[in-house]
Design a protein around this motif. Structure first.
Motif, mmCIF file in Angstrom:
data_model
loop_
_atom_site.group_PDB
_atom_site.id
_atom_site.type_symbol
_atom_site.label_atom_id
_atom_site.label_comp_id
_atom_site.label_asym_id
_atom_site.label_seq_id
_atom_site.Cartn_x
_atom_site.Cartn_y
_atom_site.Cartn_z
ATOM 1 N N ASP A 113 0.827 -1.203 0.000
ATOM 2 C CA ASP A 113 0.000 0.000 0.000
ATOM 3 C C ASP A 113 0.862 1.254 0.000
ATOM 4 O O ASP A 113 0.562 2.228 -0.680
ATOM 5 C CB ASP A 113 -0.930 0.025 1.217
ATOM 6 C CG ASP A 113 -2.018 -1.053 1.143
ATOM 7 O OD1 ASP A 113 -2.248 -1.590 0.047
ATOM 8 O OD2 ASP A 113 -2.603 -1.339 2.191
ATOM 9 N N TYR A 114 1.948 1.230 0.749
ATOM 10 C CA TYR A 114 2.853 2.368 0.812
ATOM 11 C C TYR A 114 3.464 2.635 -0.564
ATOM 12 O O TYR A 114 3.479 3.774 -1.040
ATOM 13 C CB TYR A 114 3.953 2.104 1.856
ATOM 14 C CG TYR A 114 5.043 3.135 1.855
ATOM 15 C CD1 TYR A 114 4.821 4.394 2.405
ATOM 16 C CD2 TYR A 114 6.286 2.872 1.285
ATOM 17 C CE1 TYR A 114 5.818 5.365 2.394
ATOM 18 C CE2 TYR A 114 7.276 3.823 1.271
ATOM 19 C CZ TYR A 114 7.046 5.062 1.828
ATOM 20 O OH TYR A 114 8.020 6.017 1.805
ATOM 21 N N VAL A 115 3.946 1.603 -1.209
ATOM 22 C CA VAL A 115 4.555 1.754 -2.536
ATOM 23 C C VAL A 115 3.522 2.282 -3.519
ATOM 24 O O VAL A 115 3.812 3.182 -4.313
ATOM 25 C CB VAL A 115 5.182 0.424 -3.017
ATOM 26 C CG1 VAL A 115 5.626 0.526 -4.465
ATOM 27 C CG2 VAL A 115 6.351 0.028 -2.128
ATOM 28 N N MET A 116 2.296 1.774 -3.458
ATOM 29 C CA MET A 116 1.236 2.253 -4.353
ATOM 30 C C MET A 116 0.948 3.735 -4.124
ATOM 31 O O MET A 116 0.780 4.493 -5.086
ATOM 32 C CB MET A 116 -0.051 1.442 -4.152
ATOM 33 C CG MET A 116 -0.024 0.086 -4.804
ATOM 34 S SD MET A 116 0.180 0.185 -6.597
ATOM 35 C CE MET A 116 -1.297 1.057 -7.037
ATOM 36 N N LEU B 30 8.009 1.923 -9.069
ATOM 37 C CA LEU B 30 8.470 3.103 -8.331
ATOM 38 C C LEU B 30 9.858 3.521 -8.793
ATOM 39 O O LEU B 30 10.117 4.715 -9.003
ATOM 40 C CB LEU B 30 8.458 2.819 -6.829
ATOM 41 C CG LEU B 30 8.903 3.948 -5.911
ATOM 42 C CD1 LEU B 30 8.084 5.214 -6.135
ATOM 43 C CD2 LEU B 30 8.822 3.498 -4.460
ATOM 44 N N ASP B 31 10.749 2.564 -8.999
ATOM 45 C CA ASP B 31 12.099 2.874 -9.476
ATOM 46 C C ASP B 31 12.058 3.544 -10.853
ATOM 47 O O ASP B 31 12.817 4.470 -11.126
ATOM 48 C CB ASP B 31 12.957 1.611 -9.536
ATOM 49 C CG ASP B 31 13.273 1.048 -8.159
ATOM 50 O OD1 ASP B 31 13.111 1.767 -7.155
ATOM 51 O OD2 ASP B 31 13.669 -0.141 -8.090
ATOM 52 N N GLY B 32 11.154 3.083 -11.714
ATOM 53 C CA GLY B 32 10.997 3.697 -13.035
ATOM 54 C C GLY B 32 10.528 5.140 -12.930
ATOM 55 O O GLY B 32 11.022 6.024 -13.647
ATOM 56 N N MET B 33 9.600 5.383 -12.018
ATOM 57 C CA MET B 33 9.126 6.759 -11.795
ATOM 58 C C MET B 33 10.256 7.628 -11.268
ATOM 59 O O MET B 33 10.382 8.795 -11.654
ATOM 60 C CB MET B 33 7.951 6.758 -10.816
ATOM 61 C CG MET B 33 6.710 6.072 -11.338
ATOM 62 S SD MET B 33 5.880 6.995 -12.627
ATOM 63 C CE MET B 33 4.970 8.147 -11.644
ATOM 64 N N ALA C 97 4.753 -12.889 -11.958
ATOM 65 C CA ALA C 97 4.812 -13.906 -13.018
ATOM 66 C C ALA C 97 5.656 -13.444 -14.198
ATOM 67 O O ALA C 97 6.166 -14.264 -14.962
ATOM 68 C CB ALA C 97 3.401 -14.266 -13.480
ATOM 69 N N HIS C 98 5.817 -12.139 -14.318
ATOM 70 C CA HIS C 98 6.573 -11.590 -15.447
ATOM 71 C C HIS C 98 7.833 -10.849 -14.984
ATOM 72 O O HIS C 98 8.320 -9.937 -15.665
ATOM 73 C CB HIS C 98 5.665 -10.688 -16.277
ATOM 74 C CG HIS C 98 4.493 -11.433 -16.837
ATOM 75 N ND1 HIS C 98 4.608 -12.365 -17.829
ATOM 76 C CD2 HIS C 98 3.186 -11.414 -16.493
ATOM 77 C CE1 HIS C 98 3.427 -12.884 -18.092
ATOM 78 N NE2 HIS C 98 2.539 -12.328 -17.284
ATOM 79 N N ASN C 99 8.354 -11.307 -13.829
ATOM 80 C CA ASN C 99 9.622 -10.802 -13.294
ATOM 81 C C ASN C 99 9.647 -9.296 -13.120
ATOM 82 O O ASN C 99 10.584 -8.613 -13.553
ATOM 83 C CB ASN C 99 10.799 -11.260 -14.164
ATOM 84 C CG ASN C 99 10.896 -12.763 -14.224
ATOM 85 O OD1 ASN C 99 10.819 -13.432 -13.201
ATOM 86 N ND2 ASN C 99 11.029 -13.300 -15.423
ATOM 87 N N TYR C 100 8.607 -8.784 -12.490
ATOM 88 C CA TYR C 100 8.507 -7.354 -12.250
ATOM 89 C C TYR C 100 7.850 -7.148 -10.890
ATOM 90 O O TYR C 100 7.315 -8.093 -10.309
ATOM 91 C CB TYR C 100 7.674 -6.682 -13.361
ATOM 92 C CG TYR C 100 8.069 -5.266 -13.641
ATOM 93 C CD1 TYR C 100 9.197 -4.969 -14.387
ATOM 94 C CD2 TYR C 100 7.316 -4.205 -13.148
ATOM 95 C CE1 TYR C 100 9.567 -3.657 -14.635
ATOM 96 C CE2 TYR C 100 7.677 -2.895 -13.394
ATOM 97 C CZ TYR C 100 8.804 -2.628 -14.139
ATOM 98 O OH TYR C 100 9.166 -1.336 -14.375
ATOM 99 N N SER C 101 7.913 -5.927 -10.367
ATOM 100 C CA SER C 101 7.324 -5.663 -9.050
ATOM 101 C C SER C 101 6.878 -4.202 -8.960
ATOM 102 O O SER C 101 7.267 -3.364 -9.780
ATOM 103 C CB SER C 101 8.350 -5.938 -7.947
ATOM 104 O OG SER C 101 9.391 -4.964 -7.995
ATOM 105 N N LYS C 102 6.085 -3.923 -7.946
ATOM 106 C CA LYS C 102 5.661 -2.538 -7.689
ATOM 107 C C LYS C 102 6.876 -1.669 -7.387
ATOM 108 O O LYS C 102 6.917 -0.501 -7.772
ATOM 109 C CB LYS C 102 4.685 -2.472 -6.507
ATOM 110 C CG LYS C 102 3.415 -3.236 -6.699
ATOM 111 C CD LYS C 102 2.404 -2.487 -7.488
ATOM 112 C CE LYS C 102 1.081 -3.249 -7.417
ATOM 113 N NZ LYS C 102 0.210 -3.001 -8.491
#
Length: 130
Positions: free
Chosen positions: A8-11, A108-111, A99-104
């Protein structure tokens, strides 16, 4: 902090970063109802919808790599498309991302990368301080 609290924090941080970057790029307060049709956004001639489709098909890392390699940070429309791309990824559930080797956290890192490339790294640091 338990796992759900962390998600929730990351979102919340992702949503706040999107709002701040949109406000800075558009020069006015972000309101999602004000956004023009997303289908007009492109990055180096490739539509936002194409990037989103790649992600939806599970090619998230490939779509992100292509986006980051192609984006012209001097073009406001391209930056807005990138923000919308990450916002789209943030709406995916954790199971799909995993499932696609990614995470929230990667969203955040991309942003953060976008904020830093735009010269707003301090805002990114401020929003993500714990």
């Amino acid at each position: 902090m338990n796992f759900n609290d962390e998600k929730d924090y990351v979102m919340r941080i992702i949503k706040e970063m999107a709002k701040v970057l949109f406000s800075l790029m558009l020069g006015k307060q972000y309101q999602s109802v004000e956004l023009p049709a997303e289908n007009k956004y492109q990055i180096s001639g490739k539509s936002l919808e194409d990037f989103k489709k790649m992600a939806d098909e599970g090619f998230i890392n490939e779509a992100e790599n292509l986006l980051l390699e192609s984006i012209d940070y001097t073009q406001k429309e391209e930056v807005l498309a990138a923000i919308l791309f990450y916002q789209h990824l943030s709406e995916k559930d954790d199971d799909f991302l995993k499932a696609h080797n990614y995470s929230k956290q990667e969203v955040l890192d991309g942003m953060k990368i976008l904020a830093e490339k735009l010269g707003y790294g301090q805002i990114s640091s401020f929003l993500t301080e714990t």
